[in-house]
Design a protein around this motif. Structure first.
Motif, PDB file in Angstrom:
ATOM      1  N   UNK A 190     -36.315  69.561 -38.998  1.00 28.79           N
ATOM      2  CA  UNK A 190     -35.867  70.949 -38.997  1.00 28.79           C
ATOM      3  C   UNK A 190     -36.311  71.637 -40.291  1.00 28.79           C
ATOM      4  N   UNK A 191     -36.139  70.938 -41.430  1.00 22.51           N
ATOM      5  CA  UNK A 191     -36.525  71.510 -42.726  1.00 22.51           C
ATOM      6  C   UNK A 191     -38.035  71.720 -42.819  1.00 22.51           C
ATOM      7  N   UNK A 192     -38.796  70.840 -42.193  1.00 26.21           N
ATOM      8  CA  UNK A 192     -40.254  70.911 -42.281  1.00 26.21           C
ATOM      9  C   UNK A 192     -40.843  71.960 -41.343  1.00 26.21           C
ATOM     10  N   UNK A 193     -40.295  72.044 -40.103  1.00 25.05           N
ATOM     11  CA  UNK A 193     -40.916  72.871 -39.064  1.00 25.05           C
ATOM     12  C   UNK A 193     -40.145  74.144 -38.735  1.00 25.05           C
ATOM     13  N   UNK A 194     -38.869  74.176 -39.065  1.00 29.20           N
ATOM     14  CA  UNK A 194     -38.047  75.322 -38.689  1.00 29.20           C
ATOM     15  C   UNK A 194     -37.563  75.256 -37.253  1.00 29.20           C
ATOM     16  N   UNK A 195     -37.871  74.187 -36.543  1.00 28.82           N
ATOM     17  CA  UNK A 195     -37.481  74.030 -35.140  1.00 28.82           C
ATOM     18  C   UNK A 195     -36.464  72.903 -34.976  1.00 28.82           C
ATOM     19  N   UNK A 196     -35.538  73.100 -34.041  1.00 34.35           N
ATOM     20  CA  UNK A 196     -34.506  72.101 -33.766  1.00 34.35           C
ATOM     21  C   UNK A 196     -34.978  71.240 -32.592  1.00 34.35           C
ATOM     22  N   UNK A 197     -35.506  70.080 -32.912  1.00 33.86           N
ATOM     23  CA  UNK A 197     -36.040  69.164 -31.887  1.00 33.86           C
ATOM     24  C   UNK A 197     -35.466  67.771 -32.178  1.00 33.86           C
ATOM     25  N   UNK A 198     -34.206  67.525 -31.813  1.00 32.30           N
ATOM     26  CA  UNK A 198     -33.577  66.250 -32.154  1.00 32.30           C
ATOM     27  C   UNK A 198     -34.181  65.085 -31.372  1.00 32.30           C
TER      28      UNK A 198
END
Length: 276
Positions: A190-198
């Motif tokens: 999340x910190x690296x890409x800005x996307x929430x992909x658990x």
């Protein structure tokens, strides 16, 4: 205050703290930030009760009074917390306050998890309250802080993979505490890409979040360098159709100081709830 212990499928036992504010009153379910024990929010819950609401405090798996602590066998991340733990917590709250409308108040990562949970349950949640909670996307932080977050999150994820878990009880980086390597990897992504992909997700969380239309109160706090204005805007941009109300706590209390130090935040939350 009453404590109910909830057992999770992996054997974790997590307490839910219940505060009675009266039959039929809305219930505010408080979800802590990473590394912050549930008991630290007791005064917040008591102040909400004084305003006429029921309150409950969940505990993030493996921290506070939840046992066991995360170790090499721990595999839970964002997805498990919102698809397994939060439904169990909310069922406990529903059984204790069957006539109460549930709202979720999330602090820091607790707010991030609250957004994911809202995306899963949709209309079964009356609203979201996000306090000192934004996106950890590194571009939402300025200058050296952005670079440090990008490099630091990758280093934390690598360390957790090598150790089998994040040894936050030995390395007090970010105040995260001891955590599952999967949870740290989810946060670092999340910190690296800005996307929430658990890891292990069974739905497209980003797509579901984008369709949220529920009421949201977002509270920023002066002196909070972990959820600054740009970080909060980045999170709110993920659900453009939600009914968002913004408020800033002007007292310089930082990321955690508002929990016990500010009556202003509780007063504003209570005012917002009374307007629903």
């Amino acid at each position: 205050m009453e404590t109910v212990r909830v057992s999770m499928p992996d054997g974790t036992v997590t307490p839910v703290r219940l505060f009675d504010g009266g039959d039929g009153a809305p219930v505010v379910v408080i979800l802590p930030g990473l590394g912050v024990p549930g008991g630290y929010y007791d005064l917040l819950a008591e102040r909400l009760v004084a305003h006429g609401f029921n309150a409950a405090i969940g505990e993030l798996r493996g921290q506070g009074d939840s046992r066991p602590r995360p170790g090499p066998s721990s595999r839970f991340g964002y997805h498990e917390l919102v698809s397994v733990d939060l439904p169990a917590m909310f069922e406990t709250v529903r059984l204790r306050f069957p006539e109460s409308t549930p709202y979720l108040l999330g602090h820091s990562m607790g707010g991030q998890l609250g957004v994911l949970y809202a995306a899963r349950v949709r209309r079964r949640l009356a609203g979201l309250i996000l306090v000192a909670s934004g996106s950890p996307y590194h571009r939402g932080f300025g200058g050296a802080r952005s670079a440090g977050l990008l490099v630091g999150s990758a280093a934390m994820s690598m360390t957790a993979n090598v150790a089998g878990f994040w040894p936050g009880d030995r390395f007090d980086v970010g105040g995260f505490g001891r955590q599952s390597k999967t949870l740290i990897a989810d946060w670092a992504r999340f910190a690296r890409t800005g996307r929430i992909v658990p890891a292990g997700a069974d739905i497209d969380y980003e797509e579901r979040i984008s369709r949220l239309t529920l009421p949201v109160l977002s509270v920023t706090v002066e002196g909070d360098d972990m959820a600054p204005e740009r970080s909060v805007r980045a999170m709110l941009a993920k659900f453009p159709d939600a009914d968002v109300t913004r408020w800033h706590e002007p007292e310089r209390l930082g990321h955690n100081g508002w929990i016990r130090g500010s009556r202003g935040v509780v007063d504003r939350v209570a005012e917002w709830l009374h307007d629903r």
